[in-house]
Motif scaffolding. Structure first.
Motif, mmCIF file in Angstrom:
data_model
loop_
_atom_site.group_PDB
_atom_site.id
_atom_site.type_symbol
_atom_site.label_atom_id
_atom_site.label_comp_id
_atom_site.label_asym_id
_atom_site.label_seq_id
_atom_site.Cartn_x
_atom_site.Cartn_y
_atom_site.Cartn_z
ATOM 1 N N ASN A 174 0.929 -0.896 -0.670
ATOM 2 C CA ASN A 174 0.505 -0.288 -0.125
ATOM 3 C C ASN A 174 1.099 1.551 0.414
ATOM 4 O O ASN A 174 1.226 1.536 0.975
ATOM 5 N N LEU A 175 0.962 1.682 -1.275
ATOM 6 C CA LEU A 175 2.031 2.456 -0.869
ATOM 7 C C LEU A 175 1.049 4.210 -1.108
ATOM 8 O O LEU A 175 0.521 4.559 -2.005
ATOM 9 N N ILE A 176 1.274 5.136 -0.276
ATOM 10 C CA ILE A 176 0.929 5.810 0.365
ATOM 11 C C ILE A 176 2.072 7.208 -0.364
ATOM 12 O O ILE A 176 2.756 8.031 0.488
ATOM 13 N N ALA A 177 1.587 8.158 -1.403
ATOM 14 C CA ALA A 177 2.186 9.481 -2.113
ATOM 15 C C ALA A 177 1.721 10.938 -0.944
ATOM 16 O O ALA A 177 0.451 11.200 -1.796
ATOM 17 N N ILE A 178 2.445 11.536 -0.133
ATOM 18 C CA ILE A 178 2.046 12.826 0.524
ATOM 19 C C ILE A 178 2.358 13.549 -0.375
ATOM 20 O O ILE A 178 3.462 13.854 -0.288
ATOM 21 N N ASP A 179 0.922 14.490 -0.609
ATOM 22 C CA ASP A 179 1.884 15.815 -1.307
ATOM 23 C C ASP A 179 2.529 16.614 -0.101
ATOM 24 O O ASP A 179 2.306 17.476 0.574
ATOM 25 N N GLY A 180 4.158 16.201 0.066
ATOM 26 C CA GLY A 180 4.642 17.246 1.181
ATOM 27 C C GLY A 180 6.238 16.885 1.066
ATOM 28 O O GLY A 180 6.052 15.635 0.063
ATOM 29 N N ASN A 181 7.378 17.277 1.822
ATOM 30 C CA ASN A 181 7.961 17.296 1.508
ATOM 31 C C ASN A 181 8.464 16.167 3.010
ATOM 32 O O ASN A 181 7.569 15.407 3.540
ATOM 33 N N TYR A 182 9.651 15.281 2.796
ATOM 34 C CA TYR A 182 10.016 13.861 3.580
ATOM 35 C C TYR A 182 9.869 13.938 5.076
ATOM 36 O O TYR A 182 9.243 13.438 5.997
#
Ligand SMILES: *Cc1c(COP(=O)(O)O)cnc(C)c1O
Length: 411
Positions: A174-182
């Motif tokens: 389940n890959l959760i790609a977040i609109d933000g930096n690390y």
């Protein structure tokens, strides 16, 4: 059978039993695994290590597991290469590359930490593993977690290189790609980790996970013929790898595996994200968080968890730090490829470019032995080189066309 005493707060030294916890309840300091070095000294010898399979578990007495290794049976024992061509190009005499671009199943040093984290997660009885990643950890947890039979939640900044995203997706986590930096990803993950009973490899399993980085240091010493190098240059994201390489050298000294230790430890970062190196250069141990802006995405942690401890190691060993521009990263990736036939990812470019500057500035003496840690494979960050390589010679499928092209080819 393990030699673990328990967990210990790095700040107030308060002790805790082995559990999936990572912060001290009293002072909020980070917890670290502590061992019974007397019993390790009795249990281990150079000969015993040499007789074992060539993977990272050959140092298992120094690793925080209780039972048999479950994961990473083909990780570790990567080559240590004498890099004479590169040495000549950068004015060094005894230069070695610790080459973590190969051998590991997902082609970066993160397979070391994940091997220990997932083995420990099994021991703790978790069925789901998770991580906050700058790319390589996502790839490694996705792959090794699949083999080990875990459900996987992988949190990444959406802006990662597409090759790293694809390399993770193929294992169907389940890959959760977040609109933000690390740093924003990591903050969210701390909240998720509080709420869901998952093994977050670099949050609640972090004390165990981080110990995996020591295997890189153990290998350097063994492969140098049971000797520590004069200098070691380490790329820094959270700063954990740097602190653990030093811990591994000290453990070999403290348990009598080596007699002498005079290594200087150097930190390498990209100028676009260099909070640790900036502190070193300013002679302070206060880490000022930054907003990352660099092609070295695997190192792009603006608020590094182990930054303070990394500055302490550099100070204790009389090392230093250097930061390098994106152009210098690209130039060094190409120099390493041309001289040694190794294709490194952007983090490798950071390490080599920093080494060149450290030699130029006299911080590393060119007649001493130098080990540079090249931690990930270039096939994982090919985007960074687009428009920066030479071009193919395009021809028609005829000898005449080839010979026409040959007129313009010099060497
Ligand atoms: C994660 C990583 C590092 C260093 O990570 P730390 O957080 O400092 O331990 C170095 N190189 C590569 C390629 C990495 O992925």
């Amino acid at each position: 059978m393990g030699h673990i005493k328990g967990l210990k707060c790095r700040e107030c030294s308060r002790e805790y039993p082995v559990a999936p916890i990572y912060v001290c309840e009293f002072c909020f300091g980070p917890l670290e695994v502590s061992y019974d070095y007397k019993s390790i000294s009795k249990a281990i010898s150079r000969k015993k290590i040499e007789q074992r399979p060539q993977n990272l578990w050959r140092y298992r007495e120094f690793l925080p597991i209780d039972g048999e290794p479950q994961v990473g049976l083909s990780s570790g024992y990567t080559p240590l290469l004498k890099a004479d061509n590169l040495a000549k190009a950068i004015g060094a005499t005894e230069l070695y590359i610790k080459d973590d671009t190969v051998v590991h199943p997902t082609l970066s040093f993160k397979d070391r930490v994940v091997a220990i984290a997932l083995t420990k997660a099994k021991e703790f009885g978790f069925d789901t593993v998770a991580c906050a990643s700058t790319g390589n950890l996502a790839h490694s947890v996705s792959a090794q977690g699949a083999k080990a039979g875990f459900k996987r939640f992988i949190f990444i900044p959406a802006s990662l290189e597409t090759s790293k995203i694809t390399a993770s997706l193929v294992f169907e986590p389940n890959l959760i790609a977040i609109d933000g930096n690390y740093d924003e990803v990591n903050r969210l993950c701390s909240e998720v980790a509080n709420k869901y009973k998952w093994a977050f490899v670099n949050i609640n399993i972090r004390p165990f996970y981080a110990e995996g980085s020591k295997t890189l240091g153990f290998e350097i010493i063994e492969q140098l013929g049971w000797k520590a190098p004069d200098n070691v240059v380490v790329p820094c994201a959270s700063g954990s790898l740097l602190t653990k390489i030093w811990k591994s050298f000290k453990e070999f000294k403290d348990t009598g595996i080596i007699k002498e230790l005079h290594t200087k430890v150097f930190a390498a970062q990209a100028t676009g994200c260099s909070p640790i190196v900036a502190a070193i250069k300013n002679g302070t141990d206060i880490i000022r968080p930054v907003k990352p802006d660099t092609i070295a995405k695997s190192l792009a942690i603006g608020n590094p968890a182990d930054g303070f401890y990394a500055t302490q190691v550099v100070k204790e060993t009389e090392g230093y730090g250097e930061d390098v521009s994106d152009q210098e990263i690209i130039d060094s990736i190409k120099l390493l490829a041309k001289t040694e036939g190794i294709f490194a990812e952007t983090a490798g470019g950071v390490t080599l470019a920093a080494t060149i500057k450290l030699i130029e500035k006299g911080k590393i003496k060119p007649d001493e032995s130098i080990v540079i840690c090249i931690t990930g494979n270039g096939l994982k960050t090919q985007e960074a080189l687009q428009g920066h390589t030479i071009s193919p010679h395009y021809i028609k499928p005829s000898l005449a066309s080839f010979e026409e092209a040959l007129k313009n080819i010099k060497g």
